[in-house]
Each structure stands twice: as C-alpha cells, then as structure tokens.
Design an enzyme around this catalytic site. Sequence first.
Site, PDB file in Angstrom:
ATOM      1  N   CYS A  61     -12.678  -1.195 -23.898  1.00 26.45           N
ATOM      2  CA  CYS A  61     -13.997  -0.796 -24.401  1.00 26.45           C
ATOM      3  C   CYS A  61     -13.978   0.618 -24.968  1.00 26.45           C
ATOM      4  O   CYS A  61     -14.627   1.527 -24.441  1.00 26.45           O
ATOM      5  CB  CYS A  61     -15.010  -0.916 -23.290  1.00 26.45           C
ATOM      6  N   GLU A  62     -13.189   0.813 -25.983  1.00 26.97           N
ATOM      7  CA  GLU A  62     -13.096   2.093 -26.691  1.00 26.97           C
ATOM      8  C   GLU A  62     -12.851   1.755 -28.150  1.00 26.97           C
ATOM      9  O   GLU A  62     -12.004   0.915 -28.456  1.00 26.97           O
ATOM     10  CB  GLU A  62     -11.874   2.909 -26.224  1.00 26.97           C
TER      11      GLU A  62
END
Length: 410
Positions: free
Chosen positions: A339-340
């Site tokens: 989640c980046e």
Amino acid sequence: MTGFGRRDGLLVCDGVPLETLARDHGTPLYVYSGAAIDESFRRFDAAFAAVPHLVCYAAKANSARAILARLARLGAGADVVSGGELRAALAAGISPERIVFSGVGKTDDEIAAGVAAGLLAIHVESVRELEKVSAAAAASGTVARVALRVNPDIDARSHPHISTGLSENKFGVDIARAREVFERSRALPGVRMAGVQAHVGSQIFDEAPLSRTACELATLAVSLAAAGFPIETVDVGGGLGIGDGALTPEAYAAAVLPPLRPLPFRVLVEPGRAIVGRAGVLLTRVLYLKREREKNFVVVDAGMNDFLRPALYGAAHAIEPAGRPSDESVFTDVVGPVCETGDAFLRDAVLPLPREGDVLAIHDAGAYGHVMASNYNFRPRPAEVLVDGGAARVIRRREAHEDLVRLEAE
Ligand SMILES: Cc1ncc(COP(=O)(O)O)c(C=O)c1O
C-alpha cells in the site's frame, strides 16, 4: 551458458526453467545461479592477479550462507559491516585473516567481537572508534590490526543515497586529517595501524572517481609508510556498477591498479554487487491486469518489501516473462501489492503482454535484494533458491506467518 537465458523459448537459470522453480517453490522467489557467482568472482579475482591482492566480498550485498560458503571455497575474503555479518562470514568458513570489518557505527560488542576474532583489519572511521578498538584489544592482551577509512571527498556520480565519499557523507575520516589520526594511534597500545581504505559509492559506472580514489590512497599510504607506520594494505573499497555501460572487472582493475602496482602493499577490493548482482533474479507472478483511465497496471505478487531498490533508489531492473513471451505488447506499469504508490518495479514500460498467472523475472536482483527485504504490510520474506550444476535447492525457506509473530508478546 551460465546464468539466465532462453532455451526453447523459456527463461532458464543454468538450464533450469524458471517457471518450474516458481511452480515448485512459489513466488515471490529469489533464484541465484551458482555458476554465474563463481564466474564473476573468478573473473574479478583474475583481473587483480598482477598484484598481491584479496577480494573481500561485501557480504551486505547478499549474505545467504550458501553464497558466502561458495565464495569462501573460491578463496574470497569478506567485507562485513555488523556483528551479524561477521558471524555469518565466519560461520560460512571465511577465515578471520580474510575479513575486514567496516561500518561507521560499530557497537562496543561488535568491536569486541572483531578484536576477539583477530581480523585482517578493523576499519575505523573516527578517533573515538580507534580509542575503543585499542582499549578492547589492550584489555584482552592483543593488538588489533586496524586500517583507517578515509573520506577523500570524491563524487562517485552515482545515486546520492549510495554515494559515500563526499565530505558531507558520514563515512570515514577527512583524508586531510588521516596523518593526524595515525599520529594519535602512536599513544594507543592496542592497535597496529596497517592500512588505509576508502569506498566512495556504489553502482559506479565511471572510472574517474575509482582511479582518483586509488591515487589518493596510494599517495597517503606511501607518506604514512615513510612516517614509520607499518602499512601493509591499501583497500580501494567496492562500488563497481552492473548493467548496460558498466565497467568490466578488467577495466576496473586497469583504472585502480596503476598507482598501486609499484607499491609494496597488498591491494584489497570489496566488490558486492559486481559479484552477485547479475547472478540473481526475483520471480513474481502476475495477479491482475488492470486498466484505469487509459493506464495499464500489471499487478504482481512481489512488493517493495521483497525488493526495495526500485522504490528506494528508482533503480530500473529489466523485467521479462519466464515463459514464452507473447507477440502482443503492452505499455504498462508493473506494480506490487504493497500500500504505497512507490511500490512499482517499472513505470511506462513496454512488455510482452502477460496473462494472469504468468511468471515474470525481475533481473539483476542478486545484490541488495533479499538482504533488504522486510515484513512491511506483514508480508513474509521470500524464499531463496540456488541453482547449482543443473539442480536447484532452497537455501532459505520462505517465511511463514508464524515466523513473523514468533517474537511478539502481548
Ligand atoms: C565499505 C563498503 N565496501 C564495499 C561495498 C560494496 O559495494 P558494491 O556492492 O557497490 O560493490 C559497500 C557498499 O555499500 C561498502 O559500504
């Protein structure tokens, strides 16, 4: 053929199809070619054959025990930067007289371990560290062999995060102060100041900073020897880049050896990436093909936690299908599940159009790959497989969820 290439349309490692390895061991999976590691070490070693030398493999690039042991059998020394790497190198069979211990922040315990092991050299990076090494050695009735890491203020023209030889970098002692530090050592009973070292950066493509570093070190070593210090080694560090336009080991040796060849010192070199970088790939499986607002994303099951270099340095690593490439191509990003937004391996690249479930190989992942993997997003770190003589074996198993929670407490 050693290393990676296509046979009957399939990408293979020393003859073993990568798709088979992905099927047998799961993905993400690091795969190394034993033959390619051997070949790059031997070639590097041979490039320095004109002078007394030792190739101290930089264990930080890949400290898998099977790889350290393999290099030990080929006669490699090691450059280590922590107590953990020191233990790993010794456990893999690299003898202490072939190990140099670098690092700007060694703890008292690490210094004690280095002194107790009787290393080829502890590379000190400050006067305070020198005092600590001397005290530790004197307390145990020994004299530690020390080399001073100097900072020559040379621009490696590499990525700023991996440039280490500029005056603003934390590494080493200003080369202009080297004599002063050596003089200070005369009052320290536990150290024998037997060498100088510099490492100006990593992934260096340009021979100028490398040859300048060697010249500066040679001049310094000669003046220190003339002042009565028992100089035995000049260590030019590591840093040789890999990939398109990289210097060959022979060109590298030709750049650094001229000022050193006439001198009576043993030359130490600390390559990491150049030994193992090209000998490894990261295999990952395509989870989704996604298209939003005209933009394509190939979503794979490896993330930045598994292989950090693209996110950390914007490093570009070629990616290709492990199976037969399709004739159709796609303009796409290749992204991971983390989640980046930075979790991307390639952006705006043209690839043979993959299908869901296909295996992709991320190249040149043998160095600074698994060693930099983390459990971010609570993801287990990948397994590592070594292909040796046509057979593949797991040299580190994949982490299980239980491994991640094992050290936790309520
Ligand atoms: C002191 C030292 N020596 C050697 C190396 C190895 O560098 P490379 O893998 O670029 O050859 C490094 C890398 O950071 C280092 O810090």
